[in-house]
Design a protein around this motif. Structure first.
Motif, PDB file in Angstrom:
ATOM      1  N   MET A   1      -6.990  -5.537  -9.863  1.00  0.00           N
ATOM      2  CA  MET A   1      -5.601  -5.732  -9.423  1.00  0.00           C
ATOM      3  C   MET A   1      -5.328  -7.198  -9.109  1.00  0.00           C
ATOM      4  SD  MET A   1      -3.998  -2.637  -7.306  1.00  0.00           S
ATOM      5  CE  MET A   1      -5.006  -2.743  -5.869  1.00  0.00           C
TER       6      MET A   1
ATOM      7  N   ARG B   1      -5.053  -7.747   0.962  1.00  0.00           N
ATOM      8  CA  ARG B   1      -5.647  -6.428   0.733  1.00  0.00           C
ATOM      9  C   ARG B   1      -6.884  -6.304   1.618  1.00  0.00           C
ATOM     10  NH1 ARG B   1      -3.364  -2.139  -1.415  1.00  0.00           N
ATOM     11  NH2 ARG B   1      -5.180  -1.495  -2.631  1.00  0.00           N
TER      12      ARG B   1
ATOM     13  N   GLY C   1       0.819  -1.205   0.000  1.00  0.00           N
ATOM     14  CA  GLY C   1       0.000   0.000   0.000  1.00  0.00           C
ATOM     15  C   GLY C   1       0.850   1.249   0.000  1.00  0.00           C
ATOM     16  N   SER C   2       0.145   2.390  -0.003  1.00  0.00           N
ATOM     17  CA  SER C   2       0.846   3.679   0.038  1.00  0.00           C
ATOM     18  C   SER C   2       1.094   4.103   1.491  1.00  0.00           C
ATOM     19  CB  SER C   2       0.012   4.748  -0.670  1.00  0.00           C
ATOM     20  OG  SER C   2      -0.378   4.296  -1.951  1.00  0.00           O
TER      21      SER C   2
ATOM     22  N   MET D   1      -5.075  -9.118 -12.359  1.00  0.00           N
ATOM     23  CA  MET D   1      -3.834  -8.773 -13.074  1.00  0.00           C
ATOM     24  C   MET D   1      -2.647  -9.405 -12.364  1.00  0.00           C
ATOM     25  SD  MET D   1      -2.474  -7.297 -15.647  1.00  0.00           S
ATOM     26  CE  MET D   1      -3.483  -5.988 -16.349  1.00  0.00           C
ATOM     27  N   ASN D   2      -2.630  -9.313 -11.036  1.00  0.00           N
ATOM     28  CA  ASN D   2      -1.521  -9.911 -10.287  1.00  0.00           C
ATOM     29  C   ASN D   2      -1.507 -11.431 -10.446  1.00  0.00           C
ATOM     30  OD1 ASN D   2      -0.257  -7.602  -9.310  1.00  0.00           O
ATOM     31  ND2 ASN D   2      -1.650  -7.442  -7.562  1.00  0.00           N
TER      32      ASN D   2
ATOM     33  N   GLY E   1       8.554  -1.079  -8.390  1.00  0.00           N
ATOM     34  CA  GLY E   1       8.351  -2.040  -9.480  1.00  0.00           C
ATOM     35  C   GLY E   1       7.115  -2.865  -9.252  1.00  0.00           C
ATOM     36  N   LEU E   2       7.043  -4.006  -9.920  1.00  0.00           N
ATOM     37  CA  LEU E   2       5.842  -4.842  -9.845  1.00  0.00           C
ATOM     38  C   LEU E   2       5.726  -5.500  -8.475  1.00  0.00           C
ATOM     39  CD1 LEU E   2       5.530  -6.775 -13.228  1.00  0.00           C
ATOM     40  CD2 LEU E   2       4.019  -4.974 -12.354  1.00  0.00           C
ATOM     41  N   LEU E   3       4.518  -5.449  -7.941  1.00  0.00           N
ATOM     42  CA  LEU E   3       4.260  -6.054  -6.631  1.00  0.00           C
ATOM     43  C   LEU E   3       4.545  -7.562  -6.633  1.00  0.00           C
ATOM     44  CD1 LEU E   3       3.091  -6.064  -3.769  1.00  0.00           C
ATOM     45  CD2 LEU E   3       0.812  -6.191  -4.796  1.00  0.00           C
TER      46      LEU E   3
ATOM     47  N   LEU F   1       4.770   1.196  -1.040  1.00  0.00           N
ATOM     48  CA  LEU F   1       5.106   1.502  -2.428  1.00  0.00           C
ATOM     49  C   LEU F   1       5.833   2.842  -2.500  1.00  0.00           C
ATOM     50  CD1 LEU F   1       4.853   0.806  -5.462  1.00  0.00           C
ATOM     51  CD2 LEU F   1       2.764   2.161  -5.479  1.00  0.00           C
TER      52      LEU F   1
HETATM   53  O1  PNS Z   1      -2.629   1.918  -0.786  1.00  0.00           O
HETATM   54  P1  PNS Z   1      -2.928   1.756  -2.240  1.00  0.00           P
HETATM   55  O2  PNS Z   1      -2.601   3.030  -2.984  1.00  0.00           O
HETATM   56  O3  PNS Z   1      -4.328   1.287  -2.474  1.00  0.00           O
HETATM   57  O4  PNS Z   1      -1.959   0.589  -2.809  1.00  0.00           O
HETATM   58  C1  PNS Z   1      -1.874   0.314  -4.190  1.00  0.00           C
HETATM   59  C2  PNS Z   1      -0.782  -0.746  -4.492  1.00  0.00           C
HETATM   60  C3  PNS Z   1       0.535  -0.361  -3.850  1.00  0.00           C
HETATM   61  C4  PNS Z   1      -1.227  -2.081  -3.952  1.00  0.00           C
HETATM   62  C5  PNS Z   1      -0.634  -0.845  -6.041  1.00  0.00           C
HETATM   63  O5  PNS Z   1      -0.509   0.436  -6.583  1.00  0.00           O
HETATM   64  C6  PNS Z   1       0.564  -1.692  -6.477  1.00  0.00           C
HETATM   65  O6  PNS Z   1       0.606  -2.868  -6.249  1.00  0.00           O
HETATM   66  N1  PNS Z   1       1.577  -1.052  -7.108  1.00  0.00           N
HETATM   67  C7  PNS Z   1       2.791  -1.698  -7.526  1.00  0.00           C
HETATM   68  C8  PNS Z   1       2.938  -1.751  -9.042  1.00  0.00           C
HETATM   69  C9  PNS Z   1       2.210  -2.938  -9.600  1.00  0.00           C
HETATM   70  O7  PNS Z   1       2.525  -4.074  -9.333  1.00  0.00           O
HETATM   71  N2  PNS Z   1       1.174  -2.636 -10.401  1.00  0.00           N
HETATM   72  C10 PNS Z   1       0.323  -3.644 -11.001  1.00  0.00           C
HETATM   73  C11 PNS Z   1      -0.710  -4.096  -9.960  1.00  0.00           C
HETATM   74  S1  PNS Z   1      -2.081  -4.846 -10.733  1.00  0.00           S
END
Ligand code: PNS
Length: 167
Positions: free
Chosen positions: A106, A92, A13-14, A109-110, A76-78, A41
């Protein structure tokens, strides 16, 4: 996915800033998994209130007495970060139906990017279902009370920002 070894979850998260809703989810995760890594992040927002280092320090302070809660930052990518961290789960929080649409996107996609990692959703306690970092910053900036919605140390850090005229 490894079926042996510790079950590690990341909670990304942020966290700008950490709220009691986040704390609630982290505590639930710490009970459910061997280890939960709070993953901040970096470079998410152009103008965050707190630097990733400030956020990490605050979260560490809140969870100092929880040996299975780690705090790190990532870029980068989570899913790449989760794999590096040997995590099999992304946690989450889901507050309301309005969260669902983006969270579903998300999660799927993940899943496509890292099929071995499972996203797990948890609901915070009802009293936090309307709390968000964005609203906390807005209410605080306008002089409203936020006690009980964020950890005390977060309120302290917000006051420090106010003294530096940053809020
Ligand atoms: O607190 P948030 O802003 O809801 O968190 C969002 C977060 C950090 C989970 C998302 O932006 C993220 O995973 N960013 C990393 C980049 C990434 O992997 N993007 C593709 C995710 S589908």
């Amino acid at each position: 996915m490894s079926m042996t070894g510790p079950r590690i979850a990341v909670f990304p998260g942020s966290f700008d800033p950490l709220t009691n809703g986040h704390v609630d989810i982290i505590l639930r995760g710490a009970r459910l998994f061997d280890r939960i890594v709070v993953a901040i992040l970096q470079n998410a927002e152009k103008r965050p209130l707190f630097t990733p280092e400030e956020r990490a320090e605050t979260i560490q302070e809140v969870f100092r007495e929880y040996p299975n809660v780690d705090v790190e930052s990532f870029d980068g990518l989570l899913v790449d970060y989760a794999l590096r961290r040997r995590a099999s789960v992304i946690v989450r929080g889901l507050r309301a139906v309005s969260d669902f649409e983006f969270e579903l996107q998300m999660a799927l996609m993940n899943r496509r990017l890292g099929p071995e990692i499972e996203t797990v959703f948890m609901m915070p306690a009802e009293q936090y279902t309307y709390v968000s970092s964005r609203l906390i910053k807005e209410v605080f900036a306008l002089g409203g009370p936020i006690a009980g919605l964020v950890p005390e140390v977060v309120e302290l850090r917000l006051r420090e920002k106010r003294e530096q005229n940053k809020v």
